[in-house]
Design a protein around this motif. Sequence first.
Motif, PDB file in Angstrom:
ATOM      1  N   SER A 183       1.118  -1.091  -0.136  1.00 52.78           N
ATOM      2  CA  SER A 183      -0.018   0.140   0.105  1.00 52.78           C
ATOM      3  C   SER A 183       1.062   1.355   0.009  1.00 52.78           C
ATOM      4  O   SER A 183       1.925   1.432   0.348  1.00 52.78           O
ATOM      5  CB  SER A 183      -0.970  -0.401   1.433  1.00 52.78           C
TER       6      SER A 183
ATOM      7  N   THR B 293      -4.446   7.005  -1.707  1.00 58.10           N
ATOM      8  CA  THR B 293      -3.561   5.602  -1.336  1.00 58.10           C
ATOM      9  C   THR B 293      -3.758   5.017  -2.418  1.00 58.10           C
ATOM     10  O   THR B 293      -4.446   4.722  -3.422  1.00 58.10           O
ATOM     11  CB  THR B 293      -5.118   5.780  -0.081  1.00 58.10           C
ATOM     12  N   ASN B 294      -3.126   3.598  -2.431  1.00 57.46           N
ATOM     13  CA  ASN B 294      -3.017   2.405  -3.697  1.00 57.46           C
ATOM     14  C   ASN B 294      -2.876   1.756  -2.804  1.00 57.46           C
ATOM     15  O   ASN B 294      -2.158   1.317  -1.684  1.00 57.46           O
ATOM     16  CB  ASN B 294      -2.862   3.250  -4.553  1.00 57.46           C
ATOM     17  N   TYR B 295      -3.834   0.463  -3.746  1.00 59.80           N
ATOM     18  CA  TYR B 295      -3.375  -0.753  -2.613  1.00 59.80           C
ATOM     19  C   TYR B 295      -2.769  -2.446  -3.647  1.00 59.80           C
ATOM     20  O   TYR B 295      -3.127  -2.057  -4.347  1.00 59.80           O
ATOM     21  CB  TYR B 295      -4.457  -1.434  -2.365  1.00 59.80           C
TER      22      TYR B 295
ATOM     23  N   ASP C 247      -3.802  -5.273  -5.245  1.00 59.32           N
ATOM     24  CA  ASP C 247      -4.616  -6.314  -5.161  1.00 59.32           C
ATOM     25  C   ASP C 247      -5.705  -7.447  -4.694  1.00 59.32           C
ATOM     26  O   ASP C 247      -6.760  -7.511  -4.150  1.00 59.32           O
ATOM     27  CB  ASP C 247      -4.931  -7.650  -6.519  1.00 59.32           C
TER      28      ASP C 247
ATOM     29  N   LYS D 173      -6.870  -5.530  -1.423  1.00 59.56           N
ATOM     30  CA  LYS D 173      -7.586  -4.374  -1.585  1.00 59.56           C
ATOM     31  C   LYS D 173      -9.185  -4.858  -1.107  1.00 59.56           C
ATOM     32  O   LYS D 173      -9.704  -6.014  -1.047  1.00 59.56           O
ATOM     33  CB  LYS D 173      -7.507  -4.122  -3.097  1.00 59.56           C
ATOM     34  N   GLY D 174      -9.119  -3.762  -0.396  1.00 57.36           N
ATOM     35  CA  GLY D 174     -10.531  -4.442   0.020  1.00 57.36           C
ATOM     36  C   GLY D 174     -10.616  -5.020   2.052  1.00 57.36           C
ATOM     37  O   GLY D 174     -11.481  -5.090   2.527  1.00 57.36           O
TER      38      GLY D 174
ATOM     39  N   THR E 231      -6.533  -1.284   4.901  1.00 59.64           N
ATOM     40  CA  THR E 231      -6.630   0.627   5.234  1.00 59.64           C
ATOM     41  C   THR E 231      -5.138   1.615   5.641  1.00 59.64           C
ATOM     42  O   THR E 231      -4.790   1.203   6.507  1.00 59.64           O
ATOM     43  CB  THR E 231      -7.257   1.325   5.745  1.00 59.64           C
TER      44      THR E 231
END
Length: 122
Positions: free
Chosen positions: A49, A58-60, A62, A65-66, A69
Amino acid sequence: QLQLVESGGGLVQPGGSLRLSCTASGFTLDYYAIGWFRQAPGKEREGVSCISRNDGSTNYADSVKGRFTISRDNAKNTVYLQMNSLKPEDTAVYFCAAHRVDRCRPIWADYWGKGTLVTVSS
């Protein structure tokens, strides 16, 4: 003395949660993008992340993701990684890295922490 220190790792059951912290000393995180990376036993380091220095975007990966955080608390000079619904494949040493350039890529990192171990059993 400039350093990043991770904390919050430990042993957790699948489906459990942990919150990792990355705290800077000797410099402010305000001007750095902060990335979380992890390295599982016998595997290469991978990005998890990133939170930008400018707008907090922000980015994560795959794979998280979900479930994960990333967040920033500039008053505490700390970045967090909240990890929920943990899976055995999340087991790894988790590192944070500060990037003066507003991108989270290992080759562009200015500072690295030494890592904190997360173990998700069974």
